[in-house]
Design an enzyme around this catalytic site. Structure first.
Site, mmCIF file in Angstrom:
data_model
loop_
_atom_site.group_PDB
_atom_site.id
_atom_site.type_symbol
_atom_site.label_atom_id
_atom_site.label_comp_id
_atom_site.label_asym_id
_atom_site.label_seq_id
_atom_site.Cartn_x
_atom_site.Cartn_y
_atom_site.Cartn_z
ATOM 1 N N GLY A 46 0.838 -1.193 0.000
ATOM 2 C CA GLY A 46 0.000 0.000 0.000
ATOM 3 C C GLY A 46 0.871 1.239 0.000
ATOM 4 C CD GLN A 51 3.441 5.730 2.795
ATOM 5 O OE1 GLN A 51 2.475 5.220 2.258
ATOM 6 N NE2 GLN A 51 4.370 5.012 3.415
#
Ligand code: GNR
Ligand code: NI
Length: 174
Positions: A46, A51
């Site tokens: 995921g 991020q």
């Protein structure tokens, strides 16, 4: 399609609350393509947009076991509609907390409403690893990491280790 750099802890960017997407347009689809490339390259299951430094409520996932058959999933503006009171425990890891793993307790099942890759409204009933992973990713949208659920001591040990690693890497570059 492009592999982006994944931001790792400690980094304030990971603590930002991501903003809802107004519409799933070409730029969001390009973002999801890049996120998927980045996730596969890092061997993760995921990835949340934050991020790679983009504070949008966008998530990609692929929990398929078969390495040759990809089953990508795309979630834009996900909302938890329902979650089980029953909890389950998984050993979690995070691409933004490299090399660190710990058991985390979360609701064992949940229902998520979201927009898919084409901007269509969908509902997903998740359990098992899927439920754990979507909750882990949705935490990223709020600036929350799995280490936040650990004891202060465990969390600070992990952050200390990661900052040492970062300093060493900086020295190599300099
Ligand atoms: O690759 C990942 N594995 C994983 C394992 C258990 C629970 C959650 C995850 S998500 C993680 C990738 C990641 O950091 N997503 O944000
Ligand atoms: Ni993560």
């Amino acid at each position: 399609m492009a592999v982006k750099t994944i931001i790792t802890e400690p980094n304030k960017i990971l603590r930002q609350v991501s903003k809802p997407v107004a519409m799933v347009s070409e730029s969001e689809q390009k973002l999801m393509d890049d996120m998927l490339d980045t996730m596969y390259a890092a061997k993760g299951i995921g990835l949340a947009a934050i991020q790679i430094g983009i504070p949008k409520r966008v998530i990609v996932m692929d929990i398929s076991k078969d390495q040759d058959k990809n089953e990508p999933m795309y979630f834009v503006n996900p909302i938890i509609k329902n979650k089980n009171i029953e909890k389950s425990i998984y050993e979690e890891g995070c691409l933004s907390v490299p090399g660190q793993f710990a058991e985390v307790e979360r609701p064992s099942k949940c229902e998520v409403e979201y927009l898919d890759y084409h901007g269509q409204k969908k509902i997903l009933k998740a359990e098992g690893l899927l439920a754990t992973c979507i909750q882990h990713e949705m935490d990223h949208l709020e600036g929350i990491l799995f280490i936040d659920y650990l004891s202060k001591l465990k969390k600070s040990m992990i952050i200390k280790k990661l900052s040492k690693l970062k300093n060493n890497e900086d020295r190599v570059v300099l």
